[in-house]
Design an enzyme around this catalytic site. Structure first.
Site, PDB file in Angstrom:
ATOM      1  N   CYS A  77       0.841  -1.177   0.000  1.00 34.12           N
ATOM      2  CA  CYS A  77       0.000   0.000   0.000  1.00 34.12           C
ATOM      3  C   CYS A  77       0.885   1.237   0.000  1.00 34.12           C
ATOM      4  O   CYS A  77       2.095   1.148   0.176  1.00 34.12           O
ATOM      5  CB  CYS A  77      -0.919   0.029   1.224  1.00 34.12           C
ATOM      6  SG  CYS A  77      -2.012  -1.406   1.364  1.00 34.12           S
ATOM      7  N   GLY A 124      -0.911   0.339  -5.005  1.00 30.67           N
ATOM      8  CA  GLY A 124      -2.225  -0.219  -4.699  1.00 30.67           C
ATOM      9  C   GLY A 124      -3.282   0.332  -5.614  1.00 30.67           C
ATOM     10  O   GLY A 124      -3.337   1.543  -5.837  1.00 30.67           O
ATOM     11  N   ASN A 139       0.528   0.922   5.847  1.00 35.00           N
ATOM     12  CA  ASN A 139       1.199   0.073   4.865  1.00 35.00           C
ATOM     13  C   ASN A 139       1.958  -1.002   5.639  1.00 35.00           C
ATOM     14  O   ASN A 139       2.844  -0.681   6.433  1.00 35.00           O
ATOM     15  CB  ASN A 139       2.157   0.918   4.021  1.00 35.00           C
ATOM     16  CG  ASN A 139       3.080   0.093   3.135  1.00 35.00           C
ATOM     17  OD1 ASN A 139       4.162   0.537   2.793  1.00 35.00           O
ATOM     18  ND2 ASN A 139       2.659  -1.099   2.752  1.00 35.00           N
ATOM     19  N   GLY A 140       1.606  -2.251   5.429  1.00 34.67           N
ATOM     20  CA  GLY A 140       2.276  -3.332   6.132  1.00 34.67           C
ATOM     21  C   GLY A 140       1.291  -4.389   6.568  1.00 34.67           C
ATOM     22  O   GLY A 140       0.171  -4.475   6.056  1.00 34.67           O
ATOM     23  N   TYR A 178      11.530  -4.586  -6.943  1.00 31.47           N
ATOM     24  CA  TYR A 178      10.319  -4.497  -7.760  1.00 31.47           C
ATOM     25  C   TYR A 178       9.347  -3.375  -7.402  1.00 31.47           C
ATOM     26  O   TYR A 178       8.930  -2.608  -8.252  1.00 31.47           O
ATOM     27  CB  TYR A 178       9.556  -5.832  -7.740  1.00 31.47           C
ATOM     28  CG  TYR A 178       8.292  -5.783  -8.556  1.00 31.47           C
ATOM     29  CD1 TYR A 178       8.352  -5.876  -9.938  1.00 31.47           C
ATOM     30  CD2 TYR A 178       7.058  -5.586  -7.967  1.00 31.47           C
ATOM     31  CE1 TYR A 178       7.207  -5.781 -10.713  1.00 31.47           C
ATOM     32  CE2 TYR A 178       5.906  -5.500  -8.713  1.00 31.47           C
ATOM     33  CZ  TYR A 178       5.981  -5.595 -10.096  1.00 31.47           C
ATOM     34  OH  TYR A 178       4.855  -5.494 -10.850  1.00 31.47           O
TER      35      TYR A 178
END
Length: 484
Positions: free
Chosen positions: A5, A32, A106-107, A249
């Site tokens: 995210c 996201g 985020n996580g 990536y």
């Protein structure tokens, strides 16, 4: 794999926060694509717009005009915990006795279920399955008893896992990074205030300057009116657990994460790939777009080692990308993924026909795309296709916020490289070593999260081995208060 995210937070002088947040979320859209949201505060009340869809579809001019206030947070989401629906979209916003709270995460927490059970036993009612609401409830409870800094520290002592948070308590914006620094978070300065964002590319979009990364275990509080920020080192660890896949990536190539420009890191990984497993071929080509920087570094290193002009390798684009097709790994079924590869990439026959080809990609997950690409190039007349991968084999799932395939779906899990080579039909296949990844990132194995390529994790996860001595917190135990 699917993205994690993206989070952002801003505190400005007199300007409305909505548009800077909107532009920042556009810059983070690659992290996201399921939902997007913005929560602002005008000093009196909270304003929110959170919906399913891409950033450009969720917000229109009227939405941005209605999001009043010079402080706010935003989020783009791909689900890794909780369902794909509106109730799990973020930021999560709530009002309680001590004011209003907005939180973007985020996580992924690994003890969210235990915390949820405890909080439900205390009377908290949950509206979603996501771990973000667990953090919000715990923080709100602590804010009833503590000041902001102490409340955050108490919550950090209870949540376990990876997280980069942007939080808004009334009109105060803050950022928190987990003690291992697994997820990225940085601070930026714009003309009239300060920004917190998952990646520095969002700060660049606002014509801002990157100040620095938020340190693992650090709390950053943006001052009202965008006049500055305060920092508090709340938790310290001997080692970090930076996600190496951010550089391989996920992050944009133009972002700087943990003091490293992602584009240059990928070029260095490509150079290391040549040094470890270079093969003589006629042409080196990337899988667009993720393999491009790797292939550039690989070809450059190969040509530096060339002793004659005949030894020089051509670097060329051999696959043309259809940019109106979505990412193949987001397709829900195997049949759709296979069809999407054909729709997405088409070989340039003159580049590959009658030639030996080295094809560079960032990773192999299920093997579907790699198999299709090898077939495409051979159908286009390539005499040989050698696959070179700028990361180690992915052999285990991720519990830290990447929606990765299960072990049963991972083509490299439980097998040898030769088995994968045979399955995808390549003439040769080599991955980059873990040590080369650490060297390219100017790090050590002890400071990286390598769970997906080793099967050992930097967090204490039920049923999985840990690569370090990790003590999982008792969710019923209160953390020590922050130092005065």
């Amino acid at each position: 794999m699917t993205e994690k995210c993206g989070v952002v937070g801003v505190s400005l002088a007199d300007r409305a926060a909505a548009r800077p947040l909107y532009y920042s979320l556009y810059a983070l859209q690659h992290r996201g694509q399921e939902s997007a949201g913005i929560v602002t505060h005008d000093g009196f009340q909270q304003h929110s717009r959170v919906e399913m869809g891409l950033v450009g579809d969720v917000f229109d001019e009227g939405d941005l005009d209605s999001l009043n206030g010079s402080a706010g947070i935003g989020h783009v989401r791909y689900p890794t915990a909780g369902g794909v629906n509106n109730c799990c979209a973020q930021p999560f916003a709530v009002s309680f006795k001590s004011g209003s709270l907005g939180l973007a995460h985020n996580g992924n927490l690994v003890n969210a279920d235990e915390l949820r059970d405890e909080l439900e036993g205390m009377g908290h009612a949950f509206t979603s399955e996501g771990d973000t609401e667990v953090i919000a409830h715990d923080l709100a409870r602590n804010l009833l008893e503590e000041d902001l800094v102490r409340a955050v520290k108490r919550t950090m002592g209870r949540i376990h896992g990876s997280y980069a948070l942007t939080v808004m308590h009334d009109d105060v914006v803050l950022g928190v990074r987990d003690p291992e620094g697994n997820r990225p978070l940085c601070i930026g300065e714009v003309e009239d205030g300060y920004v917190l964002a998952s990646e520095s590319a969002a700060i660049d979009t606002l014509d801002g300057d990157l100040v620095r990364d938020v340190k693992p275990g650090e709390l950053v509080v943006l001052e009202k009116g965008g006049t500055g920020f305060d920092t508090y080192q709340l938790v310290e660890r001997d080692h970090t657990a930076h996600c190496f896949f951010e550089h391989v990536y996920f992050a944009r190539p133009d972002s700087v994460i943990d003091d490293t420009l992602v584009y240059e890191a990928r070029r260095d990984l490509g150079r290391a790939l040549w040094e470890e497993s270079g093969v003589e071929t006629d042409v080196v080509m990337p899988v667009p777009d993720s393999g491009r920087a790797f292939a550039s570094g690989y070809a450059e290193a190969a040509n530096e080692d060339a002793t004659t002009d005949d030894d020089l390798v051509e670097f060329a684009e051999g696959l043309m990308k259809n940019r109106y097709v979505g990412r193949t790994f987001i397709m829900p079924t195997q049949d759709e993924r296979e069809r999407a590869v054909r729709l997405k990439l088409n070989p340039i026959r003159s580049t590959v026909e009658g030639k030996s080809v080295t094809l560079i990609d960032d990773s192999i997950v299920r093997g579907t795309t790699s198999t299709q690409l090898v077939d495409l190039l051979k159908d286009a007349g390539a005499e040989a296709v050698h696959m070179r991968i700028g990361a180690p084999p992915i052999v285990a799932p991720c519990y830290m916020g990447i929606d990765m395939a299960s072990r049963e779906e991972l083509i490299a899990a439980g097998g040898e490289t030769e088995d994968v080579r045979e399955a995808i039909g390549a003439d040769s296949l080599s991955y980059l070593s873990i040590d080369a990844v650490a060297d390219a990132l100017s790090s050590t194995r002890d400071d990286l999260c390598l769970g997906c390529v080793t099967g050992e994790y930097p967090y204490d996860i039920d049923g999985e081995p840990s690569d370090r001595d990790v003590t999982r917190p008792d969710v019923g135990t209160e953390a020590a208060p922050a130092d005065d």
